[in-house]
Design an enzyme around this catalytic site. Structure first.
Site, PDB file in Angstrom:
ATOM      1  N   LYS A   1      68.299 -86.487  46.312  1.00  0.00           N
ATOM      2  CA  LYS A   1      68.499 -87.543  47.336  1.00  0.00           C
ATOM      3  C   LYS A   1      68.388 -88.937  46.706  1.00  0.00           C
ATOM      4  O   LYS A   1      69.215 -89.801  46.973  1.00  0.00           O
ATOM      5  CB  LYS A   1      67.452 -87.405  48.466  1.00  0.00           C
ATOM      6  CG  LYS A   1      67.521 -86.086  49.216  1.00  0.00           C
ATOM      7  CD  LYS A   1      66.545 -86.033  50.373  1.00  0.00           C
ATOM      8  CE  LYS A   1      65.100 -86.039  49.968  1.00  0.00           C
ATOM      9  NZ  LYS A   1      64.658 -84.866  49.187  1.00  0.00           N
TER      10      LYS A   1
ATOM     11  N   ARG B   1      62.171 -86.207  58.877  1.00  0.00           N
ATOM     12  CA  ARG B   1      61.839 -84.947  58.220  1.00  0.00           C
ATOM     13  C   ARG B   1      61.339 -83.919  59.219  1.00  0.00           C
ATOM     14  O   ARG B   1      61.028 -82.789  58.840  1.00  0.00           O
ATOM     15  CB  ARG B   1      60.726 -85.231  57.233  1.00  0.00           C
ATOM     16  CG  ARG B   1      60.995 -84.849  55.822  1.00  0.00           C
ATOM     17  CD  ARG B   1      59.724 -85.213  55.091  1.00  0.00           C
ATOM     18  NE  ARG B   1      59.729 -84.802  53.737  1.00  0.00           N
ATOM     19  CZ  ARG B   1      60.200 -85.532  52.734  1.00  0.00           C
ATOM     20  NH1 ARG B   1      60.738 -86.702  52.949  1.00  0.00           N
ATOM     21  NH2 ARG B   1      60.116 -85.071  51.516  1.00  0.00           N
TER      22      ARG B   1
ATOM     23  N   ARG C   1      60.835 -84.385  35.768  1.00  0.00           N
ATOM     24  CA  ARG C   1      61.146 -85.701  36.371  1.00  0.00           C
ATOM     25  C   ARG C   1      60.133 -86.760  35.943  1.00  0.00           C
ATOM     26  O   ARG C   1      58.941 -86.526  35.930  1.00  0.00           O
ATOM     27  CB  ARG C   1      61.143 -85.600  37.898  1.00  0.00           C
ATOM     28  CG  ARG C   1      61.216 -86.991  38.542  1.00  0.00           C
ATOM     29  CD  ARG C   1      61.598 -86.958  39.974  1.00  0.00           C
ATOM     30  NE  ARG C   1      60.646 -86.269  40.815  1.00  0.00           N
ATOM     31  CZ  ARG C   1      60.827 -86.087  42.115  1.00  0.00           C
ATOM     32  NH1 ARG C   1      61.936 -86.542  42.692  1.00  0.00           N
ATOM     33  NH2 ARG C   1      59.934 -85.449  42.831  1.00  0.00           N
TER      34      ARG C   1
ATOM     35  N   ARG D   1      55.034 -87.699  38.990  1.00  0.00           N
ATOM     36  CA  ARG D   1      54.434 -87.736  40.316  1.00  0.00           C
ATOM     37  C   ARG D   1      53.356 -86.661  40.449  1.00  0.00           C
ATOM     38  O   ARG D   1      53.544 -85.538  40.002  1.00  0.00           O
ATOM     39  CB  ARG D   1      55.520 -87.546  41.390  1.00  0.00           C
ATOM     40  CG  ARG D   1      56.204 -88.844  41.737  1.00  0.00           C
ATOM     41  CD  ARG D   1      57.406 -88.685  42.612  1.00  0.00           C
ATOM     42  NE  ARG D   1      57.293 -87.789  43.747  1.00  0.00           N
ATOM     43  CZ  ARG D   1      58.256 -87.599  44.628  1.00  0.00           C
ATOM     44  NH1 ARG D   1      59.384 -88.273  44.510  1.00  0.00           N
ATOM     45  NH2 ARG D   1      58.103 -86.762  45.626  1.00  0.00           N
TER      46      ARG D   1
ATOM     47  N   ARG E   1      55.704 -77.957  49.092  1.00  0.00           N
ATOM     48  CA  ARG E   1      56.686 -78.897  49.650  1.00  0.00           C
ATOM     49  C   ARG E   1      57.945 -78.152  50.110  1.00  0.00           C
ATOM     50  O   ARG E   1      58.542 -78.480  51.132  1.00  0.00           O
ATOM     51  CB  ARG E   1      57.051 -79.962  48.613  1.00  0.00           C
ATOM     52  CG  ARG E   1      55.938 -81.000  48.434  1.00  0.00           C
ATOM     53  CD  ARG E   1      56.070 -81.758  47.132  1.00  0.00           C
ATOM     54  NE  ARG E   1      57.303 -82.512  47.017  1.00  0.00           N
ATOM     55  CZ  ARG E   1      57.801 -82.965  45.852  1.00  0.00           C
ATOM     56  NH1 ARG E   1      57.179 -82.724  44.724  1.00  0.00           N
ATOM     57  NH2 ARG E   1      58.926 -83.652  45.846  1.00  0.00           N
TER      58      ARG E   1
HETATM   59  P1  G5P Z   1      59.806 -87.841  49.010  1.00  0.00           P
HETATM   60  O1  G5P Z   1      59.543 -88.876  48.018  1.00  0.00           O
HETATM   61  O2  G5P Z   1      60.826 -88.065  50.059  1.00  0.00           O
HETATM   62  P2  G5P Z   1      61.064 -85.292  48.447  1.00  0.00           P
HETATM   63  O3  G5P Z   1      60.136 -84.171  48.142  1.00  0.00           O
HETATM   64  O4  G5P Z   1      61.831 -85.195  49.665  1.00  0.00           O
HETATM   65  O5  G5P Z   1      60.112 -86.528  48.185  1.00  0.00           O
HETATM   66  P3  G5P Z   1      62.104 -85.982  46.005  1.00  0.00           P
HETATM   67  O6  G5P Z   1      61.070 -85.140  45.261  1.00  0.00           O
HETATM   68  O7  G5P Z   1      61.967 -87.466  45.924  1.00  0.00           O
HETATM   69  O8  G5P Z   1      62.207 -85.498  47.446  1.00  0.00           O
HETATM   70  P4  G5P Z   1      64.948 -86.141  45.581  1.00  0.00           P
HETATM   71  O9  G5P Z   1      64.894 -87.592  45.846  1.00  0.00           O
HETATM   72  O10 G5P Z   1      65.728 -85.272  46.495  1.00  0.00           O
HETATM   73  O11 G5P Z   1      63.494 -85.509  45.399  1.00  0.00           O
HETATM   74  O12 G5P Z   1      65.510 -85.852  44.124  1.00  0.00           O
HETATM   75  P5  G5P Z   1      65.704 -86.841  42.844  1.00  0.00           P
HETATM   76  O13 G5P Z   1      64.437 -87.557  42.534  1.00  0.00           O
HETATM   77  O14 G5P Z   1      66.959 -87.633  42.982  1.00  0.00           O
HETATM   78  O15 G5P Z   1      65.985 -85.716  41.735  1.00  0.00           O
HETATM   79  C1  G5P Z   1      64.940 -84.862  41.321  1.00  0.00           C
HETATM   80  C2  G5P Z   1      64.958 -84.760  39.782  1.00  0.00           C
HETATM   81  O16 G5P Z   1      66.108 -84.037  39.398  1.00  0.00           O
HETATM   82  C3  G5P Z   1      65.029 -86.119  39.047  1.00  0.00           C
HETATM   83  O17 G5P Z   1      64.299 -86.029  37.840  1.00  0.00           O
HETATM   84  C4  G5P Z   1      66.526 -86.278  38.752  1.00  0.00           C
HETATM   85  O18 G5P Z   1      66.781 -87.097  37.612  1.00  0.00           O
HETATM   86  C5  G5P Z   1      66.905 -84.814  38.489  1.00  0.00           C
HETATM   87  N1  G5P Z   1      68.288 -84.457  38.778  1.00  0.00           N
HETATM   88  C6  G5P Z   1      69.120 -84.919  39.742  1.00  0.00           C
HETATM   89  N2  G5P Z   1      70.319 -84.313  39.680  1.00  0.00           N
HETATM   90  C7  G5P Z   1      70.249 -83.424  38.639  1.00  0.00           C
HETATM   91  C8  G5P Z   1      71.168 -82.487  38.056  1.00  0.00           C
HETATM   92  O19 G5P Z   1      72.321 -82.349  38.475  1.00  0.00           O
HETATM   93  N3  G5P Z   1      70.704 -81.749  37.014  1.00  0.00           N
HETATM   94  C9  G5P Z   1      69.423 -81.886  36.497  1.00  0.00           C
HETATM   95  N4  G5P Z   1      69.056 -81.112  35.460  1.00  0.00           N
HETATM   96  N5  G5P Z   1      68.543 -82.762  37.014  1.00  0.00           N
HETATM   97  C10 G5P Z   1      68.946 -83.510  38.071  1.00  0.00           C
HETATM   98  O20 G5P Z   1      58.453 -87.420  49.765  1.00  0.00           O
HETATM   99  C11 G5P Z   1      57.259 -87.217  49.042  1.00  0.00           C
HETATM  100  C12 G5P Z   1      56.134 -86.911  50.008  1.00  0.00           C
HETATM  101  O21 G5P Z   1      55.920 -88.037  50.886  1.00  0.00           O
HETATM  102  C13 G5P Z   1      55.620 -87.612  52.225  1.00  0.00           C
HETATM  103  C14 G5P Z   1      55.454 -86.078  52.135  1.00  0.00           C
HETATM  104  O22 G5P Z   1      54.115 -85.800  51.811  1.00  0.00           O
HETATM  105  C15 G5P Z   1      56.388 -85.721  50.963  1.00  0.00           C
HETATM  106  O23 G5P Z   1      56.054 -84.485  50.356  1.00  0.00           O
HETATM  107  N6  G5P Z   1      56.717 -87.994  53.116  1.00  0.00           N
HETATM  108  C16 G5P Z   1      56.759 -87.775  54.437  1.00  0.00           C
HETATM  109  N7  G5P Z   1      55.881 -87.155  55.274  1.00  0.00           N
HETATM  110  C17 G5P Z   1      56.232 -87.077  56.570  1.00  0.00           C
HETATM  111  N8  G5P Z   1      57.405 -87.554  57.073  1.00  0.00           N
HETATM  112  C18 G5P Z   1      58.305 -88.177  56.260  1.00  0.00           C
HETATM  113  N9  G5P Z   1      59.483 -88.643  56.757  1.00  0.00           N
HETATM  114  C19 G5P Z   1      57.991 -88.317  54.896  1.00  0.00           C
HETATM  115  N10 G5P Z   1      58.645 -88.859  53.826  1.00  0.00           N
HETATM  116  C20 G5P Z   1      57.864 -88.664  52.766  1.00  0.00           C
HETATM  117 MG    MG Z   2      63.293 -88.984  46.231  1.00  0.00          MG
END
Ligand code: G5P
Ligand code: MG
Length: 223
Positions: free
Chosen positions: A19, A93, A127, A160, A171
């Site tokens: 995302k 979410r 990451r 993280r 998660r």
């Molecule tokens: P976050 O911060 O919203 P998540 O768990 O939804 O966290 P996250 O972990 O931030 O999502 P993302 O943004 O979907 O993941 O993914 P990203 O960071 O872009 O990519 C992940 C990794 O993969 C990176 O290292 C990237 O470089 C790599 N990557 C990407 N594409 C590729 C690919 O094609 N190949 C490879 N090899 N690598 C790739 O929420 C965190 C916490 O905050 C709270 C909760 O506690 C949650 O757990 N929270 C909420 N709680 C309640 N309600 C809400 N609305 C909340 N929002 C946050």
């Molecule tokens: Mg993210």
């Protein structure tokens, strides 16, 4: 591309589905303002605000922050950028959060990144994040120019606390139980667009083409 009308979009997908990575590309190509609930929470933790101190253990354990706190926080921030197009990442979410958002704004489109859980687990262990900006790197996929340092500011990157394997599993469970019903919520409203794959570089051209079509359709309707 010049927007004729304010566009309000949401990007969804399991933790680590890309995302943040895809949002950065959307911001660059379409000029939408990116708002990530996780980045906002992590900035609060870093600044040791009352909210940050209160929510840290919840986030570190891979649990969701309570709906009322989250909805108030995001809707309050959205009011400040009301007149611009935006892209919400990580919010809503839960169905309750989606309903709170619906009361305030109508959403034009919801981009859903459908990436297998096994792919996600591998990604999150490698990451690295620049907390102040939310920029993400991956030691295999998009490494920083200098290992351990942010490309733009040169500041240190961190892993993280919630990217530990056991927390990632929690998660993903919370995603299945609490967030998947939100997909159904938006599907029934006819605004959900799902993109399936294991590589962001293969998913992105489809997202980009879809948004070009969507933006021109919405602009024509507004004209
Ligand atoms: P976050 O911060 O919203 P998540 O768990 O939804 O966290 P996250 O972990 O931030 O999502 P993302 O943004 O979907 O993941 O993914 P990203 O960071 O872009 O990519 C992940 C990794 O993969 C990176 O290292 C990237 O470089 C790599 N990557 C990407 N594409 C590729 C690919 O094609 N190949 C490879 N090899 N690598 C790739 O929420 C965190 C916490 O905050 C709270 C909760 O506690 C949650 O757990 N929270 C909420 N709680 C309640 N309600 C809400 N609305 C909340 N929002 C946050
Ligand atoms: Mg993210």
């Amino acid at each position: 591309m010049v927007l004729q009308r304010v566009i309000r979009a949401v990007i969804m997908g399991p933790p680590g589905s890309g995302k943040g990575t895809v949002s950065a590309r959307i911001t660059k190509s379409f000029g939408l303002q990116h708002m990530s609930s996780g980045d906002i929470l992590r900035a609060n933790i870093k600044e040791k605000t009352e909210l940050g101190l209160l929510m840290k253990s919840c986030i570190d354990q891979g649990q969701l922050v309570p709906d009322d706190i989250m909805s108030r926080l995001i809707l309050n921030d959205l009011r400040k950028i009301d007149n611009n197009g935006w892209l919400l990442d990580g919010f809503p979410r839960t169905v309750s959060q989606a309903e709170a958002l619906d009361h305030a704004y109508s959403i034009d489109t919801v981009i859903n990144l459908n990436v297998p859980f096994q792919t996600i687990k591998e990604r999150l262990t490698s990451r690295w994040t620049h907390i102040p900006s939310g920029r993400v790197y991956n030691t295999d996929f998009n490494p920083p120019k200098v290992p351990g340092l942010d490309d733009v500011t040169g500041e240190p990157l961190v892993q993280r606390d919630d990217d530990r394997p056991e927390t990632v599993t929690r998660r993903l469970k919370s995603y299945e139980n609490q967030t998947e019903p939100v997909l159904e919520y938006y599907r029934s409203k006819g605004v959900l667009e799902t993109f399936t794959g294991t590589e962001t570089n293969k998913i992105w051209p489809h997202v980009e083409a879809f948004l070009h079509r969507k933006f021109s359709a919405l602009s024509q309707r507004a004209a």
